[in-house]
Motif scaffolding. Structure first.
Motif, PDB file in Angstrom:
ATOM      1  N   ARG A   1      65.021 168.232  70.170  1.00 59.85           N
ATOM      2  CA  ARG A   1      64.847 166.555  70.254  1.00 59.85           C
ATOM      3  C   ARG A   1      63.676 165.877  68.773  1.00 59.85           C
ATOM      4  N   CYS A   2      62.870 167.428  69.113  1.00 61.05           N
ATOM      5  CA  CYS A   2      61.885 167.137  68.069  1.00 61.05           C
ATOM      6  C   CYS A   2      62.404 167.158  66.802  1.00 61.05           C
ATOM      7  N   PRO A   3      61.722 166.408  65.654  1.00 70.98           N
ATOM      8  CA  PRO A   3      63.154 166.716  64.670  1.00 70.98           C
ATOM      9  C   PRO A   3      61.817 167.806  63.859  1.00 70.98           C
ATOM     10  N   GLY A   4      60.396 167.886  64.073  1.00 69.84           N
ATOM     11  CA  GLY A   4      60.112 168.486  63.466  1.00 69.84           C
ATOM     12  C   GLY A   4      60.212 170.320  63.335  1.00 69.84           C
TER      13      GLY A   4
ATOM     14  N   PRO B   1      52.983 160.121  61.965  1.00 73.46           N
ATOM     15  CA  PRO B   1      53.578 159.418  62.423  1.00 73.46           C
ATOM     16  C   PRO B   1      55.080 159.671  63.249  1.00 73.46           C
ATOM     17  N   CYS B   2      55.193 160.321  64.562  1.00 75.16           N
ATOM     18  CA  CYS B   2      56.180 161.329  65.001  1.00 75.16           C
ATOM     19  C   CYS B   2      55.649 160.419  66.684  1.00 75.16           C
ATOM     20  N   ASN B   3      57.036 160.812  66.947  1.00 71.09           N
ATOM     21  CA  ASN B   3      56.748 160.210  68.655  1.00 71.09           C
ATOM     22  C   ASN B   3      58.093 160.897  69.838  1.00 71.09           C
ATOM     23  N   PRO B   4      58.925 161.073  69.366  1.00 69.55           N
ATOM     24  CA  PRO B   4      60.379 161.935  69.567  1.00 69.55           C
ATOM     25  C   PRO B   4      60.386 162.738  70.898  1.00 69.55           C
ATOM     26  N   CYS B   5      59.155 163.366  70.718  1.00 67.70           N
ATOM     27  CA  CYS B   5      58.664 164.132  71.875  1.00 67.70           C
ATOM     28  C   CYS B   5      58.249 163.880  73.117  1.00 67.70           C
ATOM     29  N   ALA B   6      57.119 163.108  73.250  1.00 70.54           N
ATOM     30  CA  ALA B   6      57.160 162.101  74.171  1.00 70.54           C
ATOM     31  C   ALA B   6      58.069 161.516  74.865  1.00 70.54           C
TER      32      ALA B   6
ATOM     33  N   GLU C   1      53.877 173.645  69.073  1.00 70.04           N
ATOM     34  CA  GLU C   1      53.529 173.853  68.105  1.00 70.04           C
ATOM     35  C   GLU C   1      53.860 172.689  66.502  1.00 70.04           C
ATOM     36  N   CYS C   2      52.845 171.846  67.027  1.00 71.02           N
ATOM     37  CA  CYS C   2      52.451 170.584  65.710  1.00 71.02           C
ATOM     38  C   CYS C   2      51.372 169.992  65.890  1.00 71.02           C
ATOM     39  N   PHE C   3      50.634 170.377  64.668  1.00 73.38           N
ATOM     40  CA  PHE C   3      49.247 170.365  64.417  1.00 73.38           C
ATOM     41  C   PHE C   3      48.283 168.935  63.236  1.00 73.38           C
TER      42      PHE C   3
HETATM   43  S1  SF4 Z   1      58.587 165.212  68.126  1.00 73.29           S
HETATM   44 FE1  SF4 Z   1      58.039 166.928  67.019  1.00 73.29          FE
HETATM   45  S2  SF4 Z   1      57.046 166.965  65.194  1.00 73.29           S
HETATM   46 FE2  SF4 Z   1      57.180 164.619  65.970  1.00 73.29          FE
HETATM   47  S3  SF4 Z   1      55.275 165.091  67.279  1.00 73.29           S
HETATM   48 FE3  SF4 Z   1      56.326 165.709  68.676  1.00 73.29          FE
HETATM   49  S4  SF4 Z   1      56.276 168.076  68.157  1.00 73.29           S
HETATM   50 FE4  SF4 Z   1      55.852 166.696  66.985  1.00 73.29          FE
END
Ligand code: SF4
Ligand SMILES: Cc1cc2nc3c(=O)[nH]c(=O)nc-3n(C[C@H](O)[C@H](O)[C@H](O)COP(=O)(O)OP(=O)(O)OC[C@H]3O[C@@H](n4cnc5c(N)ncnc54)[C@H](O)[C@@H]3O)c2cc1C
Ligand code: SF4
Lengths: 167, 371
Positions: A77-80, A38-43, A32-34
């Motif tokens: 792991r997602c910082p958000g 600049p973020c990519n730890p989920c990947a 639920e990241c809309f």
């Molecule tokens: S890690 Fe979380 S906040 Fe960052 S891009 Fe992925 S889903 Fe969005």
């Protein structure tokens, strides 16, 4: 609206919800990241490479629902704190929702916790099936909550403290 | 006695620590002065996980990133760190003065990198001098560095990242957050931060401002009201919010005094949040050998501050003759990393500010005076 009050709209949620046939197959991640940030730890968190942030780090994440097996590794792991796992096959009437949690006390397995909606409204008391610590460095817990199927896409948090015993 | 130094870094936040490490990695000797008693800058109180990519430690908590950067610098044989060391002035003859544990040091660096970060802005409203009204950063320090529960019930003013994050951390500390109000019609911080606050039950109200605070000897509450599209208060929309603390999170402004005093070309650039030194592609100011990196040259993020620090560190070390070719390549890599971080909508504001700065710089290089 999300940009005004922090609550994603129904359309926002629909745009990231897996199709019904995929939900019916079992656990799957929902990001639920809309917003383009600049973020990519989920990947990086997903060893199966089911989440992609492409073409660059400012893109919003896309979950490949065919590759994702709902393991839940990305949730903490997602910082958000924006990723949830939903398993519609948990039991006859219940779905399992895995959500990130960063408050003390942490509920214990078997207790009931008060589930909250995306706007913080109380949706009822639901059994905590699992509470996994994120470890010393990550520190974000992953809580698995068994909720009625119709609330699987509504429950996104639990209320701190005041957990109850029993069903 | 004047101490000769190759590279002096003023400020031990993410920008300063990364600048020191980058320059030292190429062989330069660095002295870093930090005015507080621990290095880390803003990171020492950021208990949340950071965004960015792996190269900027994304997903790690700010406190851990700060410790990682500080440990790397402390353990590097080419870096000496002085804490409780406030840089006081940078003079025309190249001497820099430092107040170090009540001693007055004089230092003559070959290169200086200013990485002093930013300061919180305040807000004018009736009774804003009542005890109980703080900057959000101050409350965050009380809570996360000193372990003090700072309040019982807080009204947060400002829905940028700082307002949203400090509100969340207040909840984690067991403080009630009555709400977050924001004068702009939109939430300025990252929406994932807003959403996690909202689903913990904290209302976020955009288009609202604080009309006045009240209390007998100490804060007891605030009156808030709605703003129309011209930012004028709408009569009849006043609401009373009981609270013992108001946190102001209305923005940061670059802490650029050292650059002013050194005589750098300065410019007011709104998108960079205030008066900033005008810098070139190496982050060098109009004074040769004087660099500025991090929030001081525009309020941004720790991720960008770290990369800017590295860029300035490579450039400074390279200019002293330390592996100039490798320094050039590493500098280029850092510039590309920055460009990627700033490429999305979240970086648009910074990019607009940097363009204005670049225009001023071109005018300077072309012989025209600063505006
Ligand atoms: S890690 Fe979380 S906040 Fe960052 S891009 Fe992925 S889903 Fe969005
Ligand atoms: C509440 C909050 C949340 C944030 N969240 C995030 C986030 O999630 N992700 C992110 O990327 N960024 C975040 N940031 C922003 C980030 O912390 C800053 O952008 C970053 O710390 C800037 O680094 P800096 O090194 O330029 O400055 P700072 O971290 O401010 O460091 C400057 C240092 O210089 C020292 N100093 C100042 N003057 C002198 C002097 N005269 N002599 C010696 N030393 C001096 C100061 O004591 C300080 O240690 C957040 C900031 C705040 C306040
Ligand atoms: S739940 Fe597991 S498989 Fe699915 S995206 Fe997250 S980490 Fe990958």
């Amino acid at each position: 609206m999300l940009i005004q009050d922090g609550i994603p709209t129904r359309e926002d949620i629909q745009s990231v919800t897996p199709p019904a046939h995929r939900l019916a197959q079992g656990a799957v991640a929902i990001a639920e990241c809309f917003q383009k940030i600049p973020c990519n730890p989920c990947a990086k968190a997903c060893v199966k490479k089911a989440i992609r942030v492409e073409p660059d780090i400012n893109a919003t994440p896309k979950v490949d629902f065919d590759i994702c097996n709902g393991c839940g590794a990305c949730v903490a792991r997602c910082p958000g704190l924006a990723i949830f796992v939903v398993d519609m096959t948990y039991s006859g009437g219940e779905a399992l929702v895995k959500l990130p949690f960063e408050f003390l006390p942490v509920p214990q397995e078997g207790q009931l916790a008060c589930g909250l909606s995306r706007s913080g409204e109380e949706l009822g008391w639901f059994p905590v099936v699992k509470a996994v610590s994120g470890g010393k460095r990550n520190m974000t817990c992953t809580i698995s909550l068994a909720v009625p199927k119709e609330l699987a896409m509504e429950v996104r948090n639990i209320k701190v403290g005041g957990y109850r015993d029993g069903r | 006695m004047i101490r000769e130094v190759e590279i002096l870094v003023a400020g031990g936040g993410p920008a300063g620590l990364c600048a020191a490490a980058a320059a030292a990695s190429l062989g330069a000797k660095v002295l870093l002065c930090e005015r507080s008693d621990v290095p880390g800058g803003q990171l020492v109180k950021q208990t949340h996980k950071f965004f960015g990519s792996e190269k900027q430690y994304a997903g790690d908590r700010g406190i851990h990133i700060g410790r990682t950067l500080a440990d790397a610098a402390v353990n590097h044989p080419n870096i000496e760190i002085l804490t409780d060391a406030a840089v006081l002035g940078i003079y025309e003859d190249g001497v820099v003065t430092v107040l170090y544990k009540n001693q007055h040091l004089k230092i003559r660096p070959k290169r200086t990198i200013v990485a002093t970060g930013a300061a919180e802005k305040f807000l004018a409203f009736p009774n804003n001098d009542l005890p109980g009204i703080y900057g959000a950063g101050a409350v965050q320090t009380l809570m996360n560095v000193h372990g003090v529960k700072p309040a019982e019930r807080v009204l947060m003013v400002g829905a940028g990242n700082i307002g949203l994050i400090v509100s969340y951390q207040l909840l984690q500390a067991g403080v009630e957050v009555a709400g977050v109000i924001e004068a702009a019609p939109r939430i300025g911080g990252y929406l994932v931060h807003a959403s996690k606050l909202r689903r913990a039950g904290v209302p976020i109200r955009t288009g609202y401002t604080i009309k006045e605070a009240y209390g007998n000897g100490k804060l007891e509450g605030a009156v808030i009201c709605r703003l129309d599209e011209n930012w004028k208060p709408v009569p009849g929309t006043e609401e009373d919010i009981r609270c013992d603390t108001i946190c102001l999170a209305v923005g940061l402004t670059p802490l650029a005094e050292l650059c002013w005093q050194a005589g750098c070309q300065m410019a007011f650039i709104r998108e960079l949040s205030g008066h900033v030194p005008v810098v070139d592609g190496n982050l060098e100011t109009s004074i040769p050998g004087l660099y500025a990196a991090g929030d001081i040259s525009g309020i941004e993020e720790a991720s960008a501050a770290m990369v800017e620090g590295r860029l300035a560190g490579y450039a400074a070390a390279g200019s002293l003759g330390y592996e100039p070719q490798k320094a050039g390549e590493l500098r280029q890599g850092a510039a590309e990393e920055l460009a990627e971080l700033r490429s999305g909508p979240a970086g648009a504001r910074i990019m607009a500010g940097l363009e204005k700065a670049a225009a001023l710089l071109a005018a300077r290089k072309g012989g025209a005076g600063p505006c």
